[in-house]
Design an enzyme around this catalytic site. Structure first.
Site, PDB file in Angstrom:
ATOM      1  N   HIS A  98      48.057  48.025  42.684  1.00  0.00           N
ATOM      2  CA  HIS A  98      47.946  47.970  44.156  1.00  0.00           C
ATOM      3  C   HIS A  98      47.041  46.810  44.553  1.00  0.00           C
ATOM      4  CE1 HIS A  98      44.225  49.929  42.929  1.00  0.00           C
ATOM      5  NE2 HIS A  98      43.702  49.636  44.119  1.00  0.00           N
ATOM      6  N   ARG A 272      30.963  49.748  44.598  1.00  0.00           N
ATOM      7  CA  ARG A 272      32.018  48.893  45.137  1.00  0.00           C
ATOM      8  C   ARG A 272      31.666  48.456  46.542  1.00  0.00           C
ATOM      9  NH1 ARG A 272      37.163  48.466  47.423  1.00  0.00           N
ATOM     10  NH2 ARG A 272      38.867  48.331  45.928  1.00  0.00           N
TER      11      ARG A 272
HETATM   12  C1  SIN Z   1      39.673  50.114  42.517  1.00  0.00           C
HETATM   13  O1  SIN Z   1      38.907  49.550  43.278  1.00  0.00           O
HETATM   14  O2  SIN Z   1      40.868  50.167  42.732  1.00  0.00           O
HETATM   15  C2  SIN Z   1      39.090  50.760  41.281  1.00  0.00           C
HETATM   16  C3  SIN Z   1      38.847  49.768  40.227  1.00  0.00           C
HETATM   17  C4  SIN Z   1      38.240  50.400  39.011  1.00  0.00           C
HETATM   18  O3  SIN Z   1      37.706  51.509  39.083  1.00  0.00           O
HETATM   19  O4  SIN Z   1      38.288  49.786  37.957  1.00  0.00           O
END
Ligand code: SIN
Length: 281
Positions: A98, A272
């Site tokens: 995605h 994040r």
């Molecule tokens: C994400 O932001 O889609 C998750 C990425 C990850 O946990 O490696």
């Protein structure tokens, strides 16, 4: 700053750079250019706090908040991408190809992850270069996609299309589901131009794209399946094996990513942050 490509097609290690101290204008621009070129940047051994992570994120664009994913209680700009050791046999956040939130009018420009705790094995993340995917398209598909728009829908968050319980992420990712605004169809061009590099990239999303404009879901499905197989070919991808302290930045306009869910029994925590993007053109 030294850049070392990690594959022939996408990603570079950023070496000999200390991200714990503020960047001057020249270094910041160098970093933005590096992201334009390599699309994903990997920096090892960064001992930074969340405030510094937000400052680094803001080098690439204004900080932006995510729809439907609950941030930390004490910081609305940071999401904990967390799976606890006892969360087994559940989906994982981002566990399919995605790009982020393409059903928004202005999907994010990119994101930054900082690894706090990682499993001893597994939990890698993959990215796929959608500029190369566009350039390498067979002629018939290139002709098909070029003038076209596709429909993006926040289906996993909506009322009408919410996914079955068993495919949902574990309890540690707190998501607000059942939001009627996520059921609104959003049209975006299938080929978008990056605002800085002016390079063209495929902009389709295996999670959120439902069909092409003026085509049914059924008629779109086989073409989308062929495109997705092409867009995620191994030669377009890089795969990151996380270590504590890793800082990774990616461009959400020109890449897809995939979090591999193969570490049941171990805790994984990454912070994040996200920077804003624009309406795709
Ligand atoms: C994400 O932001 O889609 C998750 C990425 C990850 O946990 O490696």
């Amino acid at each position: 700053m030294r850049l070392e490509p990690v594959t022939g097609g996408i990603g570079a290690d950023v070496l000999e750079t200390d991200f714990s101290v503020p960047f001057g204008d020249r270094s910041a621009e160098q970093l933005r250019r590096a992201l334009d070129q390599y699309l994903v940047l990997f920096v090892r051994d960064q001992n930074i706090d969340r405030m510094r992570q937000k400052q680094i994120t803001a080098i690439f664009g204004p900080l932006s908040r995510l729809p439907y994913v609950e941030p930390l209680d004490d910081d609305p700009d940071v999401v904990a991408v967390l799976k606890e050791a006892d969360e087994v046999k559940v989906g994982v956040f981002g566990g399919d190809w995605h790009s982020d939130f393409s059903f928004l009018e202005c999907p994010p420009g990119g994101s930054v992850l900082h690894a706090v705790e990682v499993p001893p094995v597994g939990g890698d993340t993959l990215w796929a270069n959608q500029i190369l995917a566009y350039e390498a398209l067979p002629e018939d598909l290139k002709t098909f996609v070029n003038p076209r728009r596709a429909v993006h829908l926040g289906a996993p968050y909506g009322v009408n299309y919410a996914p079955p319980e068993k495919t949902r992420s574990g309890r540690s990712i707190r998501m607000t589901r059942g939001d009627p605004t996520a059921d609104i169809e959003r049209l975006h061009p299938v080929v978008r131009t990056h605002p800085r590099s002016a390079r063209k990239a495929l902009f389709l999303n295996p999670i959120y794209t439902t069909r092409f404009e003026d085509m049914s879901v059924e008629d779109s499905a086989p073409i989308l399946a062929r495109l997705y197989a092409h867009m995620t070919r191994p030669e377009l991808c890089c795969r990151h094996r996380w270590r504590v302290g890793d800082l990774v930045v990616w461009d959400n306009r020109t890449t897809l990513h995939f979090a591999v869910n193969d570490y049941d029994g171990f805790r994984r925590l990454l912070y994040r942050t996200t920077f804003a993007g624009e309406s795709p053109v």
